[in-house]
Write a protein that holds these residues in place. Sequence first.
Motif, PDB file in Angstrom:
ATOM      1  N   PRO A 286       0.838  -1.205   0.000  1.00  0.00           N
ATOM      2  CA  PRO A 286       0.000   0.000   0.000  1.00  0.00           C
ATOM      3  C   PRO A 286       0.872   1.253   0.000  1.00  0.00           C
ATOM      4  O   PRO A 286       2.047   1.210   0.371  1.00  0.00           O
ATOM      5  N   ALA A 287       0.300   2.354  -0.416  1.00  0.00           N
ATOM      6  CA  ALA A 287       1.043   3.611  -0.465  1.00  0.00           C
ATOM      7  C   ALA A 287       1.594   3.964   0.917  1.00  0.00           C
ATOM      8  O   ALA A 287       0.917   3.814   1.937  1.00  0.00           O
ATOM      9  N   ARG A 288       2.860   4.396   0.930  1.00  0.00           N
ATOM     10  CA  ARG A 288       3.562   4.854   2.138  1.00  0.00           C
ATOM     11  C   ARG A 288       3.787   3.742   3.151  1.00  0.00           C
ATOM     12  O   ARG A 288       4.049   4.017   4.328  1.00  0.00           O
TER      13      ARG A 288
ATOM     14  N   LEU B 198      10.055   7.008  11.693  1.00  0.00           N
ATOM     15  CA  LEU B 198       9.828   5.900  10.778  1.00  0.00           C
ATOM     16  C   LEU B 198       8.483   6.032  10.054  1.00  0.00           C
ATOM     17  O   LEU B 198       7.522   6.574  10.606  1.00  0.00           O
ATOM     18  N   PRO B 199       8.383   5.504   8.842  1.00  0.00           N
ATOM     19  CA  PRO B 199       7.112   5.481   8.121  1.00  0.00           C
ATOM     20  C   PRO B 199       6.251   4.336   8.639  1.00  0.00           C
ATOM     21  O   PRO B 199       6.675   3.585   9.530  1.00  0.00           O
ATOM     22  N   PRO B 200       5.044   4.150   8.113  1.00  0.00           N
ATOM     23  CA  PRO B 200       4.263   2.957   8.462  1.00  0.00           C
ATOM     24  C   PRO B 200       5.054   1.688   8.123  1.00  0.00           C
ATOM     25  O   PRO B 200       5.596   1.563   7.021  1.00  0.00           O
ATOM     26  N   ILE B 201       5.144   0.780   9.075  1.00  0.00           N
ATOM     27  CA  ILE B 201       5.950  -0.434   8.909  1.00  0.00           C
ATOM     28  C   ILE B 201       5.067  -1.662   9.105  1.00  0.00           C
ATOM     29  O   ILE B 201       3.904  -1.547   9.508  1.00  0.00           O
ATOM     30  N   PRO B 202       5.578  -2.869   8.829  1.00  0.00           N
ATOM     31  CA  PRO B 202       4.773  -4.089   8.941  1.00  0.00           C
ATOM     32  C   PRO B 202       4.192  -4.286  10.331  1.00  0.00           C
ATOM     33  O   PRO B 202       4.694  -3.747  11.320  1.00  0.00           O
TER      34      PRO B 202
END
Length: 282
Positions: A173-175, A254-258
């Motif tokens: 998904p985006a981002r 940090l960006p969105p991560i798993p």
Amino acid sequence: MQPHHPDLEFASNAPAEADGPALWFVIGDGRLLVCEDPALPLLPEAPHLGLFGLDDLPPQYLGRLRQQHCYAVALDDTSRVPAGFYLEQLRRLLGQLDEMTFAMAGRASQVVTWHRNHRFCSRCGTPAHNHDHDRAMTCPACGYTQYPRISPCVIALVTRGDEALLARAARFPARFFSCLAGFIEAGESAEQAVHREVWEETRLSLGPLRYYASQSWPFPHALMLGFHAEYAGGDIEVDGEEIVEAHWWHYDDLPPIPPTGSIARALIEDWVRRRRGRREET
């Protein structure tokens, strides 16, 4: 990532007699049967599936979870989902199921997928049958035996000081960003695969690697080998096809991560914890 634990026991041969209700992992269209009512157990629990109208489905024994016998069942006709239940994607249950239950659910998914895909001998095409003792399919014509397939993969968090390399694959998904990962090729060691995958996807070279942990990843039958890797040189160049974006990220930004429960998340959180601990020491 779950170490050996007496509450999680994998096995292939069902006991002659089983006490108490079993835990049923019903797989339909790659999804897991779960209960709609949050006040009830998430998974079906019963001595047999007759209580759910599914007693004609042949079970595959999985082992024991917290001393409870577990079985996998393939629900080929998804219109037979019992009232009060629905089929949920296993990925969506990451973080909702505890680690041991997710491991057993992953085992169920892999066993069901493997069994469906190996009904015929891959050597001569004869219908195969279950091995008498092992988790395997045997050909009565040529004697060839097929065992469940496991595909080894590597996943690596590349870091340089307070920054980590996180990338977005075309399918994400985006981002949404994660560690770099890929399958081990024939003849490769896991370490060689890490260096190759990172180079192919970002054109970065690596220094020392440190093994972290492994995780069975049932999408559909991977074994993820996780590494921490130190950046050694190069500028990021993504291929634009498999990896569409990659950046260095500070551990405080940090960006969105798993999701929790994935080895990618564990790698990132382990690194963040160590960097913050080092900052506090200074």
